[in-house]
Design a protein around this motif. Sequence first.
Motif, short mmCIF file in Angstrom:
data_model
loop_
_atom_site.label_atom_id
_atom_site.label_comp_id
_atom_site.label_asym_id
_atom_site.label_seq_id
_atom_site.Cartn_x
_atom_site.Cartn_y
_atom_site.Cartn_z
N ALA A 196 7.51 -8.01 2.54
CA ALA A 196 7.43 -7.66 3.96
C ALA A 196 5.98 -7.45 4.39
O ALA A 196 5.57 -7.89 5.47
N ILE A 197 5.21 -6.80 3.55
CA ILE A 197 3.79 -6.55 3.86
C ILE A 197 3.03 -7.87 3.96
O ILE A 197 2.18 -8.05 4.85
N SER A 198 3.32 -8.80 3.08
CA SER A 198 2.67 -10.12 3.13
C SER A 198 2.98 -10.83 4.44
O SER A 198 2.11 -11.49 5.02
N ILE A 199 4.21 -10.70 4.93
CA ILE A 199 4.58 -11.30 6.21
C ILE A 199 3.73 -10.71 7.33
O ILE A 199 3.21 -11.43 8.19
N TYR B 164 4.07 3.54 1.09
CA TYR B 164 3.70 2.30 0.40
C TYR B 164 3.22 1.26 1.41
O TYR B 164 2.21 0.58 1.20
N ILE B 165 3.93 1.14 2.53
CA ILE B 165 3.56 0.14 3.54
C ILE B 165 2.26 0.53 4.23
O ILE B 165 1.36 -0.30 4.42
N LEU C 221 4.45 0.06 12.75
CA LEU C 221 4.96 1.32 13.28
C LEU C 221 6.39 1.47 12.75
O LEU C 221 7.02 0.49 12.37
N PHE C 222 6.90 2.70 12.74
CA PHE C 222 8.17 2.94 12.05
C PHE C 222 9.20 3.59 12.97
O PHE C 222 8.92 4.57 13.65
N ALA C 223 10.39 2.97 12.98
CA ALA C 223 11.51 3.49 13.75
C ALA C 223 12.57 4.03 12.80
O ALA C 223 12.85 3.43 11.76
#
Length: 357
Positions: free
Chosen positions: A102-105, A150-151, A159-161
Amino acid sequence: GGNHENEDVSDVKTVTGVHPAVLGQDFHYYVYKSADERRKHKEAALKAKALGCVVTFDFHMYSKYHNSADYAAADRYLMYNIGEGINTYGEVTYLNQQLDQAISILNNDLKFPVVIRLFHEMNGSWFWWGTQAYGGATSYKKLYQYAVNYIKARTNYALFAWSPNYPFDTSYYPTNSYVDVIGLDMYDQGTGSGQSLDVMITQLTAVSDYAWNNGKVPVFAETGNRINSPDSWPYWWYNVQDKIQLSNRAWKVAWMLTWINQSWGNPPYTAHSGSSADAKNAFIAFKNMPTSLFQAEALALNLYATPTPKTEAEKTQSELPGKFSLAGNYPNPFNPGTEILFTLPESGSVTVQVYSL
């Protein structure tokens, strides 16, 4: 809607002439599907960003033990072990590998900020991070916090929901440091198979108040009518939006997100090219409501602009409310305690009297 090549086409645009203001995607389609499907989703996300839209991501992350996000008996201790840092069978390593993709994306394919809705509907029983997993809310919060840390350590594009399923349950809230957006997932309100529209307002008011109290953005993270097709209840979206906007505080939700018209979304949640004239006209009426924002309005907001730093005077002024206000309490009814939200334009002593009527 559907799997196609043309980023200028969507079910909503076909009916209204304009895309929605929010594009919801899922890392699942990048990580577990074909390279061609990944390419199409990437191109759609980049197009949405260019149009000024908000882009959000779920992650229906597969379990370490089977190719599904759904709970199975083998998942009993997976959430607990990750939260406790137990890597005896490679549990933490597996999670890291999924997050790395996901981070690579974000870092290589997209390169712009998105809202990630990690481990949603945790108070339901269907996912491997849900209520059937060992450890309950404590282990869930540790899992969520580990993933966010980690992200954050590896990208600046997230951002985080955080969004439970109905009913809104803050016992799983992972604390403010790990959340930017607070939401709720709730379906079929008003249909007789779901909760009433009044219950929807009560729930969204709770979301709005909790978000306000914690300095977060409230959203209606997932919703839709799975019972009635747009042809059989053309004005469902209009009715939902009208009810929200006439409420005392539920109107604060920043967006409503629904699923695209896939074959498993039966009936489809929004009007589309094959819908009746009544369904199309009703959805256009929803789009034309003064409080409905679509892609053109999102573009005008210039959401991706670099913000201009505020002066100290501006910061002080923006932190002060302009007038006295008193919000409702949550929870209500309550036993033994509740929170009552209020603002004052200047500091001073306050006496709150509570009456039982």
